[in-house]
Enzyme design. Structure first.
Site, PDB file in Angstrom:
ATOM      1  N   LYS A   1       0.834  -1.209   0.000  1.00 18.36           N
ATOM      2  CA  LYS A   1       0.000   0.000   0.000  1.00 18.36           C
ATOM      3  C   LYS A   1       0.866   1.255   0.000  1.00 18.36           C
ATOM      4  CE  LYS A   1      -4.013  -2.005   2.352  1.00 18.36           C
ATOM      5  NZ  LYS A   1      -4.830  -1.986   3.594  1.00 18.36           N
TER       6      LYS A   1
ATOM      7  N   GLY B   1      -0.909   1.162   6.528  1.00 17.90           N
ATOM      8  CA  GLY B   1      -1.062   0.096   7.507  1.00 17.90           C
ATOM      9  C   GLY B   1      -2.082  -0.915   7.032  1.00 17.90           C
ATOM     10  N   ASP B   2      -1.993  -2.096   7.600  1.00 18.05           N
ATOM     11  CA  ASP B   2      -2.998  -3.113   7.350  1.00 18.05           C
ATOM     12  C   ASP B   2      -3.167  -3.932   8.618  1.00 18.05           C
ATOM     13  OD1 ASP B   2      -4.675  -4.286   5.053  1.00 18.05           O
ATOM     14  OD2 ASP B   2      -3.878  -6.028   6.120  1.00 18.05           O
ATOM     15  N   THR B   3      -4.398  -4.293   8.906  1.00 19.61           N
ATOM     16  CA  THR B   3      -4.714  -5.058  10.114  1.00 19.61           C
ATOM     17  C   THR B   3      -5.554  -6.265   9.733  1.00 19.61           C
ATOM     18  OG1 THR B   3      -4.679  -3.040  11.445  1.00 19.61           O
ATOM     19  CG2 THR B   3      -5.835  -4.933  12.384  1.00 19.61           C
TER      20      THR B   3
END
Length: 190
Positions: free
Chosen positions: A53, A68-70
């Site tokens: 991203k 960010g990624d969760t």
């Protein structure tokens, strides 16, 4: 002083950044394939997506990109955002009465073009959920569009009987690690 580009349209990530006195100069929506790779571990998945991203967003020479990624995982099984209400119901059933992990990957691309990435793991344990509790939560609509099918900052907080690690990570952006990454690339913090 570099300008910050947030590679996310998540209102939760903007709210979390505001808590540490950071306001992005620009918001960008990265376009990447978020499908987990076969056999990919949750930690590797969020690191890959955060980096992807951040690198997918066009950056001017004086800009820093934050992405960010969760995700939520039960064992090695990655629980993405629920596709529909039956999927949400299935996820809540998996989480009911057990521990799970909330993984976030955070990536900052500095003015030098170098990607700096951190992975954060928080352990969360849900109480055993009754069918009525699952029905009510599904009907609320709150879990749609959320990794693992729940929002800890909302009604689902009442399901949590144990949390070990970063609460902000479970909301969607681990602030301790994010603050350190932003500071390392010259973004002023409030």
């Amino acid at each position: 002083m570099p300008a910050l580009v947030l590679a996310s349209t998540s209102p939760r990530r903007r709210e979390l950044l505001a808590r540490i006195g950071v306001m992005p100069a620009r918001i960008a929506a990265p376009e990447i394939d978020e499908t987990p790779l076969k056999g990919e571990l949750p930690r590797d998945y969020v690191v890959r997506l955060a980096r992807g991203k951040a690198l997918a967003v066009a950056r001017a020479p004086d800009e820093v990109v934050l992405a960010g990624d969760t995700t939520v995982s039960v064992g090695r099984r990655i629980l993405e955002k629920p596709a529909d209400e039956p999927d949400l119901r299935r996820m809540l059933g998996l989480l009911s009465g057990r521990r799970h992990h909330v993984w976030s990957g955070v990536c900052v691309v500095g003015t030098d073009g170098k990607a700096r990435v951190r992975a954060v793991d928080t352990i969360v344990a849900f109480k055993a959920l009754s069918a009525a509790e699952i029905d009510a939560y599904v009907a609320s609509g709150e879990g749609m569009g959320k990794a693992g099918g729940y929002a800890i900052q909302g009604r689902a907080e009442a399901f949590v009987r144990f949390l070990s690690g970063s609460h902000s990570n479970v909301v969607g952006l681990p602030l301790f690690e994010t603050r350190a990454l932003l500071s390392s690339v010259g973004i002023p913090l409030g």
